[in-house]
Scaffold this motif. Structure first.
Motif, PDB file in Angstrom:
ATOM      1  N   PRO A  64       2.783-116.407 -24.726  1.00 53.69           N
ATOM      2  CA  PRO A  64       2.538-115.341 -25.696  1.00 53.69           C
ATOM      3  C   PRO A  64       1.113-115.461 -26.228  1.00 53.69           C
ATOM      4  O   PRO A  64       0.603-116.573 -26.393  1.00 53.69           O
ATOM      5  CB  PRO A  64       3.536-115.621 -26.813  1.00 53.69           C
ATOM      6  CG  PRO A  64       4.552-116.521 -26.229  1.00 53.69           C
ATOM      7  CD  PRO A  64       3.898-117.261 -25.113  1.00 53.69           C
ATOM      8  N   ASP A 121       4.227-113.385 -31.318  1.00 55.30           N
ATOM      9  CA  ASP A 121       4.653-112.548 -30.192  1.00 55.30           C
ATOM     10  C   ASP A 121       5.833-113.166 -29.466  1.00 55.30           C
ATOM     11  O   ASP A 121       6.012-114.380 -29.456  1.00 55.30           O
ATOM     12  CB  ASP A 121       3.495-112.395 -29.185  1.00 55.30           C
ATOM     13  CG  ASP A 121       2.393-111.508 -29.746  1.00 55.30           C
ATOM     14  OD1 ASP A 121       2.621-110.907 -30.808  1.00 55.30           O
ATOM     15  OD2 ASP A 121       1.324-111.451 -29.119  1.00 55.30           O
ATOM     16  N   HIS A 122       6.595-112.285 -28.817  1.00 55.37           N
ATOM     17  CA  HIS A 122       7.663-112.780 -27.961  1.00 55.37           C
ATOM     18  C   HIS A 122       7.060-113.254 -26.654  1.00 55.37           C
ATOM     19  O   HIS A 122       5.930-112.914 -26.302  1.00 55.37           O
ATOM     20  CB  HIS A 122       8.665-111.665 -27.688  1.00 55.37           C
ATOM     21  CG  HIS A 122       9.495-111.343 -28.875  1.00 55.37           C
ATOM     22  ND1 HIS A 122      10.554-112.113 -29.261  1.00 55.37           N
ATOM     23  CD2 HIS A 122       9.412-110.354 -29.782  1.00 55.37           C
ATOM     24  CE1 HIS A 122      11.081-111.609 -30.355  1.00 55.37           C
ATOM     25  NE2 HIS A 122      10.412-110.544 -30.704  1.00 55.37           N
ATOM     26  N   GLU A 137       9.882-110.030 -22.945  1.00 58.77           N
ATOM     27  CA  GLU A 137       9.646-108.655 -23.399  1.00 58.77           C
ATOM     28  C   GLU A 137       9.962-107.655 -22.286  1.00 58.77           C
ATOM     29  O   GLU A 137      10.569-106.616 -22.525  1.00 58.77           O
ATOM     30  CB  GLU A 137       8.205-108.504 -23.872  1.00 58.77           C
ATOM     31  CG  GLU A 137       8.165-108.358 -25.374  1.00 58.77           C
ATOM     32  CD  GLU A 137       6.786-108.520 -25.963  1.00 58.77           C
ATOM     33  OE1 GLU A 137       5.778-108.386 -25.255  1.00 58.77           O
ATOM     34  OE2 GLU A 137       6.747-108.788 -27.181  1.00 58.77           O
ATOM     35  N   LYS A 179       8.625-112.454 -37.545  1.00 54.94           N
ATOM     36  CA  LYS A 179       7.518-111.564 -37.896  1.00 54.94           C
ATOM     37  C   LYS A 179       7.569-111.200 -39.370  1.00 54.94           C
ATOM     38  O   LYS A 179       6.549-111.215 -40.054  1.00 54.94           O
ATOM     39  CB  LYS A 179       7.580-110.299 -37.038  1.00 54.94           C
ATOM     40  CG  LYS A 179       6.681-110.407 -35.835  1.00 54.94           C
ATOM     41  CD  LYS A 179       6.461-109.066 -35.160  1.00 54.94           C
ATOM     42  CE  LYS A 179       5.592-109.313 -33.927  1.00 54.94           C
ATOM     43  NZ  LYS A 179       5.712-108.291 -32.931  1.00 54.94           N
TER      44      LYS A 179
END
Ligand code: PEP
Ligand code: MG
Length: 906
Positions: A155, A160-161, A166, A513
């Motif tokens: 990532p 972020d994933h 994703e 997040k």
């Protein structure tokens, strides 16, 4: 290097064995051993740890040149065993590439599965297995793993994933399905194309199609992973030398994801949390091994009994359990029986609890790993005692199995009974690692470190943990994960660290997040307090008080056993009757150091001490001392009572003056008031007493020599308390100790005062008691002239804190500024204030002990610095032949065990 570097294992030939861990790493050595025991293990070969050293020192071209021919032979061996060809388009041999060092480092290094697949081989695998879905799923897994581990596609930001995940989520969303297993073959083909495009776009290179290129890339990545941050940190935390290197195991794949007659699992021959002698573990049908370890799906239990216990904790009805989460014992009884036979054979063979990994491929059981199982301190104690009782191991082995420091976990707090009754349970998960923890929520490992550095207590909350979270886990009070079973990395690593952990709390929704977790509609933010019970798997809202654990049963048996073997006596450093009671409960056989200045930290007492220090003349001091005398006498009586019949070493006042002086104006004004002096007079006196080097200043016997009335008061309090105690039927065994002595004359000046005071009290009371008069050896000069001092001193107690400070020239109070750098640079291997510097300070201890004994045969010798509770230092003191070590009350059990281990090793 002419050494053999590749060792094959399989049904027809096995080069290695269990005792070759240094060469083959733990995994490789045990795979070889299992082959030798006739257990079915997928064939493979191990690249020796020496190759890793060549990689580290000379780089990848050098190591490849060195091992290339042998690796080819190794692959040929596996091809022959499996009847398949590496890179074959019709029936490809697929392999896994895994790390494996001498000491197990779960999840710290890299693994690649399904290696050997490419655009052609995937079709061959589909045809051969008759399962196109499986073939394409294996291929997408391989690209994902290789892309991450070997090609380094991560990532971009920590929030972020995973980019591969994703893509999976997008495809699932487009198709309107929830589970990976609901995806069609076309979806998987599409996924493979997207994965490859991702690699090309992000890295500017094609995903390698050549199996040999894949193999070399993976082997080098495993070597490289020996030096990744988390592996380096794990080694540091577990004292594993950087020089060992990792072996690499290349092994034929077996597939647990070939349908409902396949599966994969992880199991323990006993319970890793409690030590109970019950086979247990988890498995997933139609899955690959990494799925269990990563905690992607909720795993099922292996045994029926384990499954039932799990259902109670997870609040799953028996009906739901049977239909949705049946045990292996229920769904594959024949495989289960074979697995039980294998685990029993392995435990009996290794004579230790094992942690095993297995895969079932189309109703055939394959063992992928066995190793000595990581377990909690409580489980270590219980398994050692029970294996001793079961006749598997002898007493010495039982004692040596338990790392002395691991007892620390058993001494850890549990929730206070009253507080926990009022607490609100908000979720439950698995009891992954016991203990109680309370702290503020943080969602990232690096932030856990930052918060802890600011003095906060934190609970690290993660969806699932990865080994990258290690630093954060190490500093957190506890760990909570939403996903993952008892064998997930979070659970295994937390248990290894003895850290409270609740894993797989399914009701907890983590949103890193937004920095929130949501449970039952309630949102908990970063910084909110929660509490965890790692023994029950419970999560509570808010802060809950904790209390100390109670110790009996197997712990008591281990302690009794330790006492049978140890030579050193274990005393405690205790300054209050309460500490003395705790110490005696933990098995201390005396007080090795009562720091009399500590008796004055409480309440109003400090004022009397300040008055004594600030007094301008003897008369003022005597007035203050008269207030202190009854307080001291009362405390001594309490301690003699708690230690009835056991020796108590009372040290005369040794206050670094700066610790006791009032430094701010308000406190100085208050003292002025108390003493009927002006603020200016007090301020002037404080300035007067200021020292540039207070630790080398007016303290210890220097204080008693300049102000004899202080020593007189203390000697009086000690002796009067002893006579009072004796009159009440208590047996006080008094040892009076003079601090910071460097010359015989210093000792004699103080000794004369003490003896005269004692005689005066005896005459007043018309009663006597015996007492010993000795000294601390804590200045380098004191150690060097110990033969002279022993002419008068009846015992020595090594004050290794000051002895270290003065020998190394390191201030005890300020070492934090440069110690981390010194440890990194290898100037010292460990903090010399925690573990004794055997080569330097150790020489002074040895010399002083020898000199003391030369003058006074059989002189009693002990240690009362912090090192008295450190297992490595205890090993050294045992060798020097001291009589006892003295440590803080909570370390007494650790010291007892360490002393036994030292005696066994001798
Ligand atoms: C020592 O110096 O090791 C000791 C025990 O004394 P203190 O820590 O009180 O200086
Ligand atoms: Mg000291």
């Amino acid at each position: 290097m002419a050494n053999k570097l590749i060792y094959v294992f399989g049904a027809s030939q096995t080069d290695g064995a269990a005792d070759m861990k240094n060469t083959l790493g733990g995994k490789g050595a045990n795979l070889a051993e299992m082959c030798r025991l006739g257990i079915s293990v997928p064939p493979g070969f191990t690249i020796a740890t020496d190759a890793c050293t060549v990689y580290t020192e000379q780089g990848q071209d050098a190591v490849r040149k060195l091992i290339e021919a042998e690796v080819k032979q190794g692959v040929a061996f596996v091809e022959k065993e499996m009847g398949k060809t590496f890179g074959d388009a019709n029936d490809p041999l697929l392999v896994s590439v895994r790390s494996g060092s001498r000491a197990s480092m779960p999840g710290m290094m890299d693994t690649i599965l399904n290696l050997g697949l490419n655009d052609e081989a995937v079709a061959g695998l589909a045809k051969k297995s008759g399962n196109e879905r499986f073939a394409w799923d294996s291929y997408r897994r391989f690209i994902q793993m290789y892309g991450d581990v070997v090609m380094g596609l991560k990532p971009e930001k920590k929030e972020d994933h995973d980019p591969f995940e994703e893509i999976i989520d997008e495809i699932k969303a487009k198709r309107g399905v929830e589970l990976d297993t609901d995806l069609s073959v076309d979806d998987l083909k599409h996924m493979v194309a997207e994965f490859k495009a991702l690699v090309k776009n992000r890295l500017g290179r094609e995903f390698p199609n050549d199996p040999w290129e894949q193999l070399w890339g993976s082997v080098m990545a495993v070597f490289q992973s020996w030096n990744n941050d988390r592996a380096v940190l794990y080694r540091k935390m577990n004292d594993i030398p950087d020089s060992w290197g990792t072996a690499v195991n290349v092994q034929s794949m077996v597939f647990g994801n070939l349908g409902d007659n396949s599966g994969t699992g992880v199991a323990f021959t006993r319970d890793a949390a409690t030590g109970e002698d019950m086979f247990n573990g988890e498995f997933l049908i139609n899955a690959q091994g990494e799925d269990v370890v990563a905690g992607i799906r909720t795993p099922q239990q292996i045994t029926l009994e384990g499954s039932r216990r799990w259902a109670v904790l997870a609040q799953v009805s028996e009906e739901e359990r049977k239909s949705k989460y049946p045990s292996l014992e229920e769904v594959m009884p024949a495989i289960y029986e074979q697995l039980v036979k294998t685990e029993t054979a392995l435990e009996n063979h290794y004579k230790d609890m094992q942690d095993i990994e297995f895969t079932i491929q189309e109703n055939k059981l394959w063992m992928l790993q066995t190793r000595s199982a990581k377990r909690t301190g409580a489980a270590l104690v219980r398994t050692s005692i029970e294996m001793l009782q079961q006749g598997m191991i002898d007493e010495k082995t039982a004692l040596q199995r338990v790392g002395a420091d691991r007892l620390n976990e058993l001494l850890h707090p549990v929730f206070d009974g009253a507080a926990i009754k009022k607490a609100k349970s908000i979720a439950n998960g698995l009891p992954a690692s016991p203990g109680a923890a309370t702290g503020q929520i943080v969602f990232f490992a690096d932030e856990a470190e930052e918060w802890v550095a600011q003095g906060k207590n934190v609970i690290l909350v993660r969806q699932e943990t990865s080994p990258e979270d290690l630093r954060g886990m190490a500093v957190a009070q506890g760990i909570l994960t939403a996903r993952g079973g008892m064998t997930s990395h979070a659970a295994v690593v937390a248990r290894g660290m003895g850290k409270c952990c609740v894993s797989g709390a399914g009701a907890v929704r983590v949103d890193p997040k937004a920095r929130t977790m949501t449970v039952g509609g309630v949102v908990y933010k970063e910084g909110d307090w929660i509490s965890l019970d790692g023994s029950k798997g419970q999560v509570y809202a808010g802060k809950i008080d904790t209390k100390d654990a109670d110790l009996s049963g197997d712990f008591g048996k281990l302690m009794d056993l330790a006492d049978k073997y140890k030579r050193l006596a274990i005393r405690a450093n205790a300054d209050t009757p309460e500490d003395a009671r705790v110490a005696r409960n933990f098995g201390a056989v005396g007080i090795g150091l009562c720091r009399t200045e500590h008796m004055f930290f409480e309440g109003d007492r400090i004022k009397a001490v300040r008055e004594m220090i600030l007094a301008q003349n003897e008369e003022g001091r005597r007035k203050a001392l008269a207030k202190l005398l009854p307080m001291q006498r009362g405390d001594f009586e309490g301690i003699y009572k708690a230690m009835d019949g056991l020796p108590v070493t009372v040290r005369l006042l040794d206050p670094p003056l700066h610790e006791f002086l009032p430094h701010d104006e308000a406190a100085q004004r208050e003292m002025a008031n108390e003493m009927g002096l002006s603020y200016e007079e007090i301020k002037h006196r404080v300035d007067d007493l200021h020292e540039a080097n207070p630790m080398m200043g007016h303290r210890g016997c220097r204080l008693g020599i300049t102000y004899p009335e202080i020593t007189e008061m203390q000697a009086r309090a000690i002796i009067e308390a002893a006579l009072n105690s004796k009159a009440q039927g208590i047996t006080p065994k008094v040892e009076i100790m003079i601090p910071l002595v460097g010359t015989l004359r210093e000792f004699n000046l103080q000794a004369k005062l003490i003896r005269a005071t004692a005689e005066a009290v005896f005459a007043e009371r018309n009663a006597t008691i015996d007492y010993l008069l000795g000294t601390m050896i804590e200045t380098p000069r004191g150690a060097l002239v110990a033969d002279a001092i022993a002419k008068e001193a009846e015992f020595f107690s090594f004050g290794t804190n000051d002895l270290t400070q003065m020998t190394l020239g390191f201030s005890r109070d300020d070492i934090g500024k440069f110690l981390p750098c010194y440890l990194n640079e290898g100037v010292y291997e460990v903090d010399p204030f925690q573990s004794i510097d055997q080569t330097g300070v150790g020489q002074l201890v040895q010399a002083a002990a020898d000199k003391g004994r030369a003058t006074r045969t059989g002189i009693k010798l002990g240690v009362c610095g912090e090192h008295g509770g450190d297992p490595a230092s205890i090993g050294f003191f045992n060798k020097v032949g001291l009589d006892y070590v003295s440590c803080s009350p909570f370390r007494v059990p650790i010291a007892r065990l360490a002393a036994a281990q030292a005696a066994i090793k001798e």
